[in-house]
Structure formats: C-alpha cells, structure tokens
Design an enzyme around this catalytic site. Sequence first.
Site, PDB file in Angstrom:
ATOM      1  N   CYS A  31       6.125   3.392  -5.331  1.00 24.98           N
ATOM      2  CA  CYS A  31       5.537   4.617  -4.780  1.00 24.98           C
ATOM      3  C   CYS A  31       4.157   4.356  -4.198  1.00 24.98           C
ATOM      4  CB  CYS A  31       5.494   5.692  -5.849  1.00 24.98           C
ATOM      5  SG  CYS A  31       7.135   6.078  -6.466  1.00 24.98           S
ATOM      6  N   LYS A  35       1.801  14.992  -0.449  1.00 24.31           N
ATOM      7  CA  LYS A  35       2.354  13.906  -1.276  1.00 24.31           C
ATOM      8  C   LYS A  35       1.656  12.581  -0.982  1.00 24.31           C
ATOM      9  CE  LYS A  35       4.691  11.453  -3.936  1.00 24.31           C
ATOM     10  NZ  LYS A  35       6.049  11.240  -4.259  1.00 24.31           N
ATOM     11  N   LEU A  37       6.677  13.129  -9.748  1.00 24.25           N
ATOM     12  CA  LEU A  37       7.214  12.591 -11.006  1.00 24.25           C
ATOM     13  C   LEU A  37       6.732  11.170 -11.233  1.00 24.25           C
ATOM     14  CD1 LEU A  37      10.937  13.663 -10.384  1.00 24.25           C
ATOM     15  CD2 LEU A  37       9.149  14.979 -11.551  1.00 24.25           C
ATOM     16  N   VAL A  68      14.355   9.789  -8.389  1.00 27.68           N
ATOM     17  CA  VAL A  68      13.985  11.183  -8.088  1.00 27.68           C
ATOM     18  C   VAL A  68      15.221  12.084  -8.103  1.00 27.68           C
ATOM     19  CG1 VAL A  68      13.056  12.695  -6.282  1.00 27.68           C
ATOM     20  CG2 VAL A  68      11.951  10.506  -6.777  1.00 27.68           C
ATOM     21  N   GLU A 111       7.283   7.684 -13.149  1.00 27.70           N
ATOM     22  CA  GLU A 111       8.313   6.987 -13.909  1.00 27.70           C
ATOM     23  C   GLU A 111       7.819   6.862 -15.353  1.00 27.70           C
ATOM     24  OE1 GLU A 111      10.041   3.473 -12.184  1.00 27.70           O
ATOM     25  OE2 GLU A 111       9.984   4.356 -10.177  1.00 27.70           O
ATOM     26  N   THR A 128       9.889  11.167  -0.349  1.00 27.12           N
ATOM     27  CA  THR A 128       8.533  11.096   0.210  1.00 27.12           C
ATOM     28  C   THR A 128       8.619  10.652   1.667  1.00 27.12           C
ATOM     29  OG1 THR A 128       7.625  10.603  -1.942  1.00 27.12           O
ATOM     30  CG2 THR A 128       6.273   9.998  -0.045  1.00 27.12           C
ATOM     31  N   LYS A 141       3.946   1.585  -1.375  1.00 20.73           N
ATOM     32  CA  LYS A 141       4.656   1.898  -0.125  1.00 20.73           C
ATOM     33  C   LYS A 141       4.069   3.150   0.535  1.00 20.73           C
ATOM     34  CE  LYS A 141       8.798   4.572  -1.199  1.00 20.73           C
ATOM     35  NZ  LYS A 141       8.593   5.846  -0.590  1.00 20.73           N
TER      36      LYS A 141
HETATM   37  C1  UGA Z   1       3.330   7.681  -8.856  1.00 21.93           C
HETATM   38  C2  UGA Z   1       2.506   8.969  -8.990  1.00 21.93           C
HETATM   39  O1  UGA Z   1       1.656   8.864 -10.119  1.00 21.93           O
HETATM   40  C3  UGA Z   1       3.420  10.185  -9.138  1.00 21.93           C
HETATM   41  O2  UGA Z   1       2.641  11.373  -9.176  1.00 21.93           O
HETATM   42  C4  UGA Z   1       4.369  10.238  -7.945  1.00 21.93           C
HETATM   43  O3  UGA Z   1       5.261  11.324  -8.024  1.00 21.93           O
HETATM   44  C5  UGA Z   1       5.164   8.944  -7.907  1.00 21.93           C
HETATM   45  O4  UGA Z   1       4.256   7.826  -7.785  1.00 21.93           O
HETATM   46  C6  UGA Z   1       6.079   8.988  -6.705  1.00 21.93           C
HETATM   47  O5  UGA Z   1       5.591   8.950  -5.571  1.00 21.93           O
HETATM   48  O6  UGA Z   1       7.293   9.171  -6.873  1.00 21.93           O
HETATM   49  P1  UGA Z   1       4.544   6.045 -10.579  1.00 21.93           P
HETATM   50  O7  UGA Z   1       4.816   5.161  -9.405  1.00 21.93           O
HETATM   51  O8  UGA Z   1       5.634   6.336 -11.545  1.00 21.93           O
HETATM   52  O9  UGA Z   1       4.011   7.476 -10.083  1.00 21.93           O
HETATM   53  O10 UGA Z   1       3.398   5.338 -11.405  1.00 21.93           O
HETATM   54  P2  UGA Z   1       1.864   5.607 -11.738  1.00 21.93           P
HETATM   55  O11 UGA Z   1       1.741   6.158 -13.095  1.00 21.93           O
HETATM   56  O12 UGA Z   1       1.211   6.350 -10.637  1.00 21.93           O
HETATM   57  O13 UGA Z   1       1.310   4.104 -11.748  1.00 21.93           O
HETATM   58  C7  UGA Z   1       1.366   3.308 -10.574  1.00 21.93           C
HETATM   59  C8  UGA Z   1       0.759   1.960 -10.811  1.00 21.93           C
HETATM   60  O14 UGA Z   1      -0.652   2.068 -10.993  1.00 21.93           O
HETATM   61  C9  UGA Z   1       1.271   1.212 -12.040  1.00 21.93           C
HETATM   62  O15 UGA Z   1       1.494  -0.145 -11.697  1.00 21.93           O
HETATM   63  C10 UGA Z   1       0.159   1.332 -13.058  1.00 21.93           C
HETATM   64  O16 UGA Z   1       0.114   0.264 -13.962  1.00 21.93           O
HETATM   65  C11 UGA Z   1      -1.059   1.333 -12.140  1.00 21.93           C
HETATM   66  N1  UGA Z   1      -2.242   2.010 -12.713  1.00 21.93           N
HETATM   67  C12 UGA Z   1      -2.200   3.331 -13.028  1.00 21.93           C
HETATM   68  C13 UGA Z   1      -3.417   1.291 -12.875  1.00 21.93           C
HETATM   69  O17 UGA Z   1      -3.481   0.078 -12.581  1.00 21.93           O
HETATM   70  N2  UGA Z   1      -4.526   1.925 -13.374  1.00 21.93           N
HETATM   71  C14 UGA Z   1      -4.502   3.248 -13.699  1.00 21.93           C
HETATM   72  O18 UGA Z   1      -5.559   3.765 -14.136  1.00 21.93           O
HETATM   73  C15 UGA Z   1      -3.321   3.962 -13.523  1.00 21.93           C
END
Ligand code: UGA
Length: 461
Positions: free
Chosen positions: A281, A225, A156, A11, A158, A121, A284
């Site tokens: 994210c 958040k 954001l 971040v 990743e 967060t 946790k």
């Molecule tokens: C997440 C949020 O999407 C962001 O908006 C937030 O800012 C961020 O956490 C944070 O708190 O900093 P991120 O952890 O990068 O972002 O990843 P996501 O795209 O949310 O995916 C999280 C997990 O869910 C991954 O393991 C992904 O494979 C899984 N996922 C996602 C699924 O199993 N199914 C889905 O339909 C979408």
Amino acid sequence: MRVSILGCGHVGLVTGACLADIGHEVTCTDNDAAKMGILAQGRLPIYEPGLGSVVDRNLRAQRLSFTSDAGEAVRFGDVIFICVGTPPLPNGEADLAAMDATAKLIVTEARTPKLVIEKSTVPAQTGQRLKQALATYARHSISKFSFRVASNPEFLREGTAVFDFLHPERIVIGVEEEAAEIQLRKIYLPILEQRFSCPLHESTCPETPAPVLLVTDINSSELIKHACNTFLALKISYANLLADICEKTSANVDQVIEAMGLDSRIGPGFLRPGLGFGGFCLPKDIQAFTHVGERAGVDVALLHAIEGINRRRVKCLMQKLHQALWVVKHKSVAVLGLSFKPDTDDIRLAPALELIRQILDAGGDVKAFDPQAMEKAKVELPTITYCESAYQAAQETEALIVATEWEEFQHLDWALIRQTMSRPLILDGRNFLQADAMRALGFEYYGVGRPLEEPTREAIA
Ligand code: UGA
C-alpha cells in the site's frame, strides 16, 4: 441490501465478510482460480486475525457466498464494490487494466441498474474514466441499464482490518448524485450507529468515537486515500531521518519522538523509525500519487524525498551489520520476522526480504523465522534456512536481526538465546527490544537512532 464484491484480495475479502456480518447479502468473486479454490474449501488465502471466524459465521448464515462465475456475481448485487488490484506499472503509475476489464464485465453481465463503487485505491479522476468506460461499453452492448459510480476508499490496515472495518474513525464516500449517497448511507448505517453484534468483542466493544461519515465529490474521495497513505509514509520517513541525525549526535530518537507525539498537532502515530515502510500500500500509493502530481504539473520533490529516505533504510542496517561483523561473508545471521509488518503473512515489498537479499549478496548465510510468513517467503527466497522457532534461528549465528516486530519476540527467553549464539550481537531493525535489558543480558545491542551506550544519570546531570 444485495452486494457484489469483485476481487477477493485482502480488501475484497474483509469488505465482503464484514458487510455480510452487519446484515447484507454478499457474494464475492475473483478471476484467480487458485484463490477461489482455496475459498471453496472453506480456507482463506491470507492470514488476517479475526477474518476466518467472520467468514465462517456468515457462510453458515448464508449471507456470504463465493462464486467463480463472475457474471452471476455481477447480477447478484444492487451495488457492486470493485476491489480489484491496481498494481504499479514499471514506471510506478497505477495499472488500471483490471478496473477497465471490470467495467466491461459489469456492462456485459448486468441485468438491472447498479451502483458501482470503487473500493480499490485509484488515482484521482479514475471515477470519471470508469463512468466513461461504462458508458462506452454500454453503447456496444445489448443490455441498456444505467450505472451510477461512487468512490469509497478503504482505510484498512493489514493485521487489524476487521477491527478497522467495523470500528472506523471515518467513512469517506465520493458521490455525484443523492441516490448514490442514500444507498451508501444505508450500507454503512449499522457501522455509523455502531449497531451490530461485533464478531471481535464478546460483550462490549472498546470505547471509540462514533465514526464520521464524510461525503465528498468523487475526485476528492479518490485523492483522500492517496493523501492519507502518503502522509503516513511522510511521518515514517521523517522519523527515520530523525533517527539518522540522532545517531550522529548521540541523541536518543525514542525520547525525541515521545516528546513530539505529546504535541497534539503532531500525534504519536507512525513515528517509529527502523527498516522503513513496506507492503503493497504505502510504497505503491506514494509512487502512484507522485505520478498524479507530476501529471498535474505540481512540484513533487517532497514525495521523492519520502521514497528516497525509505529506500536507504535497509542499506543503513547493512552498514551497521558490516561495521559490527567487519566481514559478512560466510557468517551466519538470524533474521526474525519476514512479513512487512506483524500480524500478517504478507511479504510484498517487505524490508526483511530486501535485507536478506543484501546479506546473501554480501556472502552471508541466513537462518530465518516468522510466525506466519515463511510459506510465502520460501517462494521468493528458496535458498535460505527456514527455522521452526526463533531459538532455532538464533543458534550458532554471529548476529541476530529483528526485522519485523512480532509481539511474541518480546516474550522470548533472550538469556537462552544469548547462550546459543556464537556471538551475542543484536541489530534491532524496529527498536522493538529494550536496549538496556538486552545489554544487561550481555548482548552487544544496536537499535535505530538509539545511543550506543545507555548514558548514566550522572552523565545526564
Ligand atoms: C496502510 C494504511 O495504514 C491503511 O490505512 C490503508 O488502508 C492501507 O495501507 C491500504 O492502503 O490498504 P498497511 O499497509 O496495512 O496499511 O500497513 P501500515 O500499518 O500502514 O504499515 C506500513 C508499513 O510502515 C509497515 O512496513 C510498517 O512496519 C511501517 N511502519 C509503520 C513504520 O516503519 N513505522 C511506523 O511508525 C509505522
């Protein structure tokens, strides 16, 4: 504006680099000497598409700098973004020790008034505690400056963090005074007006709706958040629950989800079933939010259920592996994808790693490939075989599991892979491959919530 970034994790780095890119003067620091060493060599400690070039161009333009001198970093900015880690304590609650240490550092080192912005967060009411901490440390300090506190949560993802920062759907600011709001509006003005030279898109950026600036109180901003991440987790767990029901009723989860997503009240996003959510994210934040709710005396059974469903996802896939192989012991299994999602090298709480641990516990051998995350994975799982390509990983294995849906896996020569495997068995943990295409190539294919055979049109009729 002069901006200090305390904490150079994912971040902090993206925030610092992008704020410099839209015209601010930014300096960043972190108390992790190894990380600062990597940054001093002009390298990045993380893989994040597009970030390297944004960092480079702003270092060259001298709008961005990194320093190991935390005092210098604190004194540099009119505003300070706190981007330190808030990892989970053993009971799941957010550990706010780094926030507290940062408050002390700011009071000790500041020589002018500052706007202190929580970007990390944090649970609701942390802003109040931060204000108290700043005031308490200030009473015992020789420097007497005023500190305003504001909250500005990040959204954001990743893998697309630079895009998300520069083209956000919304920017949330939690403030108590107008002066803080004015400063934050000024910081984000180029983004709100979409008036900057975009480092991602050469000529024109894709059409996106203008970002909404939402001004709230600090407690609400912090809660937003947690509420968002928990809701995303809820959608994923719901999709996984549906997938389990589909498997037992010979329905097809792809079709169910497609229809659901067409309802604008539901929307198509975050309904992909599979190995569940990982990363640092969602897992946790849901735990920290559960604590917030429990402390407030609210029934949080729903939040426990979201987590419970997610915890069972890897086990579910292991059951399929056992069912298909009968005995896993001494069998060689290929795992494609190690990061918790594609386009990142982040393996924290990655379902792929838990899956590999369970295969090893069952006595199986693992050959793994990931386009970016293998160096980090080697530290966590040193005993498995890391391969140079998906092809090498698949060779002479009796099962292949897709654990992370890297785009490049779509374009593999699957016919070739089929020839080199000892048994052409695919367990698609992300429903990433076309079931019928894989079966047509001669694979025994199992997805998540997908029928075991493609029903014929006559059967549908
Ligand atoms: C997440 C949020 O999407 C962001 O908006 C937030 O800012 C961020 O956490 C944070 O708190 O900093 P991120 O952890 O990068 O972002 O990843 P996501 O795209 O949310 O995916 C999280 C997990 O869910 C991954 O393991 C992904 O494979 C899984 N996922 C996602 C699924 O199993 N199914 C889905 O339909 C979408």
